[in-house]
Design a protein around this motif. Sequence first.
Motif, PDB file in Angstrom:
ATOM      1  N   GLY A 198       0.843  -1.152  -0.141  1.00 11.99           N
ATOM      2  CA  GLY A 198      -0.171  -0.107   0.016  1.00 11.99           C
ATOM      3  C   GLY A 198       0.653   1.157  -0.056  1.00 11.99           C
ATOM      4  N   LYS A 199       2.043   1.262   0.666  1.00 11.79           N
ATOM      5  CA  LYS A 199       2.779   2.178   0.769  1.00 11.79           C
ATOM      6  C   LYS A 199       3.339   2.872  -0.544  1.00 11.79           C
ATOM      7  CE  LYS A 199       7.027   4.266   3.115  1.00 11.79           C
ATOM      8  NZ  LYS A 199       7.895   3.716   4.012  1.00 11.79           N
ATOM      9  N   LEU A 259      -8.660   1.746 -12.267  1.00 10.98           N
ATOM     10  CA  LEU A 259      -8.951   0.518 -11.403  1.00 10.98           C
ATOM     11  C   LEU A 259      -7.825   0.177 -10.516  1.00 10.98           C
ATOM     12  CD1 LEU A 259     -11.127  -1.583 -11.077  1.00 10.98           C
ATOM     13  CD2 LEU A 259      -9.792  -2.729 -12.713  1.00 10.98           C
ATOM     14  N   ILE A 260      -8.127  -0.151  -9.292  1.00 10.21           N
ATOM     15  CA  ILE A 260      -7.138  -0.655  -8.578  1.00 10.21           C
ATOM     16  C   ILE A 260      -7.692  -1.972  -7.964  1.00 10.21           C
ATOM     17  CG2 ILE A 260      -5.744  -0.335  -6.333  1.00 10.21           C
ATOM     18  CD1 ILE A 260      -6.442   2.714  -6.485  1.00 10.21           C
ATOM     19  N   LEU A 261      -6.780  -2.954  -8.307  1.00  9.27           N
ATOM     20  CA  LEU A 261      -7.042  -4.192  -7.749  1.00  9.27           C
ATOM     21  C   LEU A 261      -6.120  -4.460  -6.517  1.00  9.27           C
ATOM     22  CD1 LEU A 261      -7.142  -6.499 -10.930  1.00  9.27           C
ATOM     23  CD2 LEU A 261      -9.011  -5.640  -9.455  1.00  9.27           C
ATOM     24  N   LEU A 262      -6.760  -4.568  -5.246  1.00  8.51           N
ATOM     25  CA  LEU A 262      -5.791  -4.189  -4.032  1.00  8.51           C
ATOM     26  C   LEU A 262      -6.221  -5.403  -3.073  1.00  8.51           C
ATOM     27  CD1 LEU A 262      -4.716  -2.339  -2.112  1.00  8.51           C
ATOM     28  CD2 LEU A 262      -6.786  -1.473  -1.391  1.00  8.51           C
ATOM     29  N   PHE A 264      -6.900  -2.457   3.593  1.00  2.23           N
ATOM     30  CA  PHE A 264      -7.881  -1.471   4.302  1.00  2.23           C
ATOM     31  C   PHE A 264      -7.457   0.023   4.921  1.00  2.23           C
ATOM     32  CE2 PHE A 264      -9.307  -5.593   5.291  1.00  2.23           C
ATOM     33  CZ  PHE A 264     -10.576  -5.696   4.397  1.00  2.23           C
ATOM     34  N   ASN A 265      -6.072  -0.202   5.290  1.00  2.00           N
ATOM     35  CA  ASN A 265      -5.447   1.084   5.716  1.00  2.00           C
ATOM     36  C   ASN A 265      -5.108   1.970   4.345  1.00  2.00           C
ATOM     37  OD1 ASN A 265      -5.512   0.552   8.438  1.00  2.00           O
ATOM     38  ND2 ASN A 265      -3.382  -0.465   8.315  1.00  2.00           N
ATOM     39  N   LEU A 318      -6.329   6.598   0.942  1.00  2.00           N
ATOM     40  CA  LEU A 318      -6.655   7.201  -0.547  1.00  2.00           C
ATOM     41  C   LEU A 318      -7.806   8.135  -0.338  1.00  2.00           C
ATOM     42  CD1 LEU A 318      -6.354   6.718  -3.539  1.00  2.00           C
ATOM     43  CD2 LEU A 318      -7.721   4.764  -3.536  1.00  2.00           C
ATOM     44  N   GLN A 319      -8.721   7.751   0.494  1.00  2.00           N
ATOM     45  CA  GLN A 319     -10.069   8.521   0.743  1.00  2.00           C
ATOM     46  C   GLN A 319      -9.549   9.881   1.284  1.00  2.00           C
ATOM     47  OE1 GLN A 319     -12.378   6.162   3.369  1.00  2.00           O
ATOM     48  NE2 GLN A 319     -14.179   6.080   1.704  1.00  2.00           N
ATOM     49  N   GLU A 320      -8.713   9.755   2.131  1.00  2.00           N
ATOM     50  CA  GLU A 320      -8.224  11.064   2.662  1.00  2.00           C
ATOM     51  C   GLU A 320      -7.540  12.034   1.673  1.00  2.00           C
ATOM     52  OE1 GLU A 320      -5.279   9.837   5.706  1.00  2.00           O
ATOM     53  OE2 GLU A 320      -6.930   9.508   6.974  1.00  2.00           O
TER      54      GLU A 320
END
Length: 71
Positions: free
Chosen positions: A30-31, A44-47, A57-58, A63-65
């Motif tokens: 994620g970082k 699109l992001i496959l995470l 989740f973090n 990303l929302q922030e």
Amino acid sequence: MIVDDKKSTRYLLHQVLQKEGYQIIEAKNGKQCLEMFSIQIPDLILLDTMMPEMNGFNYYIKLQELFSKDL
């Protein structure tokens, strides 16, 4: 964008999506994904949700922030 700590999973998804004509960006956690996100925003992001350092989740919260600051 494919985000997964397992190289084999990233490779498999990359091959399948590339055959369908998608341009692929890969990140191993994620970082790294957040760093790459500042260079190019993917459609699109496959995470993967279970990763070291920053799980899916973090990453989603970060990303929302980022997006809420731009709005």
